[in-house]
Design a protein around this motif. Sequence first.
Motif, PDB file in Angstrom:
ATOM      1  N   VAL A 193      -7.941  27.775  36.067  1.00 15.79           N
ATOM      2  CA  VAL A 193      -6.788  27.529  35.200  1.00 15.79           C
ATOM      3  C   VAL A 193      -5.507  27.480  36.022  1.00 15.79           C
ATOM      4  N   LEU A 194      -5.385  28.396  36.988  1.00 18.37           N
ATOM      5  CA  LEU A 194      -4.195  28.401  37.840  1.00 18.37           C
ATOM      6  C   LEU A 194      -4.113  27.113  38.673  1.00 18.37           C
ATOM      7  N   ALA A 195      -5.243  26.671  39.195  1.00 18.24           N
ATOM      8  CA  ALA A 195      -5.260  25.430  39.979  1.00 18.24           C
ATOM      9  C   ALA A 195      -4.891  24.232  39.112  1.00 18.24           C
ATOM     10  N   THR A 218       1.641  20.643  37.241  1.00 17.15           N
ATOM     11  CA  THR A 218       3.057  20.799  37.559  1.00 17.15           C
ATOM     12  C   THR A 218       3.458  19.881  38.704  1.00 17.15           C
ATOM     13  N   PHE A 219       2.568  19.751  39.692  1.00 13.24           N
ATOM     14  CA  PHE A 219       2.854  18.853  40.819  1.00 13.24           C
ATOM     15  C   PHE A 219       2.995  17.411  40.343  1.00 13.24           C
ATOM     16  N   PHE A 275       4.969  32.383  38.938  1.00 12.89           N
ATOM     17  CA  PHE A 275       5.066  32.921  37.580  1.00 12.89           C
ATOM     18  C   PHE A 275       3.868  33.828  37.271  1.00 12.89           C
ATOM     19  N   SER A 276       2.680  33.419  37.722  1.00  8.00           N
ATOM     20  CA  SER A 276       1.486  34.202  37.453  1.00  8.00           C
ATOM     21  C   SER A 276       1.482  35.521  38.209  1.00  8.00           C
ATOM     22  N   VAL A 277       2.075  35.530  39.391  1.00  2.00           N
ATOM     23  CA  VAL A 277       2.177  36.778  40.145  1.00  2.00           C
ATOM     24  C   VAL A 277       3.128  37.735  39.440  1.00  2.00           C
ATOM     25  N   ALA A 319       5.389  22.735  42.221  1.00  2.00           N
ATOM     26  CA  ALA A 319       3.992  23.117  42.010  1.00  2.00           C
ATOM     27  C   ALA A 319       3.734  24.582  42.328  1.00  2.00           C
ATOM     28  N   LEU A 320       4.611  25.198  43.087  1.00  2.00           N
ATOM     29  CA  LEU A 320       4.456  26.620  43.406  1.00  2.00           C
ATOM     30  C   LEU A 320       4.908  27.524  42.266  1.00  2.00           C
ATOM     31  N   LEU A 321       5.604  26.957  41.292  1.00  2.00           N
ATOM     32  CA  LEU A 321       6.114  27.778  40.191  1.00  2.00           C
ATOM     33  C   LEU A 321       5.014  28.459  39.377  1.00  2.00           C
TER      34      LEU A 321
END
Length: 221
Positions: A84-86, A92-93, A55-57, A49-51
Amino acid sequence: MRMSPDDHARVAAPIRAAEATTDGEIGVVVSRASDSYQDVVLLWAVALALLPLAFSVAWPRPLLAAAGWFSHWEEPSLRLILLVLAAATAATFLLGYWLCGLTAIRMRLVPEAIKEHRARRRAIMLFRAGTEQRTRSRTGVLLYLSLAEREAEIVADAAIHARAPHECWGEAMAVLIDGLKANRPGEAIAGAVERIGVVLAEHFPHTGSDPNELPDRMIEL
């Protein structure tokens, strides 16, 4: 891997034969798995879920483009970008949790040390619940096999361990492992039981005074 009726019969015979030569009692338990490993699944799902965040960073443009699509190509607000990021993180999680929860994938993700530890813990728990101190002479032995982990344990009462330490079970474990590698679980367990019976007969020979206190069969969980 499932144990067939022939496997059950194949294991019961050497249990009876071994106990005819010793005052010891042999219990055999086969389990599909020693643990559900939900904690490991959860850790992998959180890591996955951290991907989206990482990726956005590194590459923020896809996130901005996705947020712009929801804002009808206007300049997206910070709130919308974070939303959107959340959403991507949550999706993903959930996907990672489902994928990592599949048996074939889950067992590959669990480190071998954890599999071995939890198989050992389950074997001790089952021994204490179904074998320990259930024999008059405190001479019970449990052969435990966990199929998913392909781990096996031999746990014995204190009276047996005092005369026959862990090293005495090496031949039984070797026979068991060789049979499992050849995909013959019934023969593997039967061979291991025979070797356990040899050790028990040496240290606790049959006197005829000790009753049969454990079932002479394999228990499948």
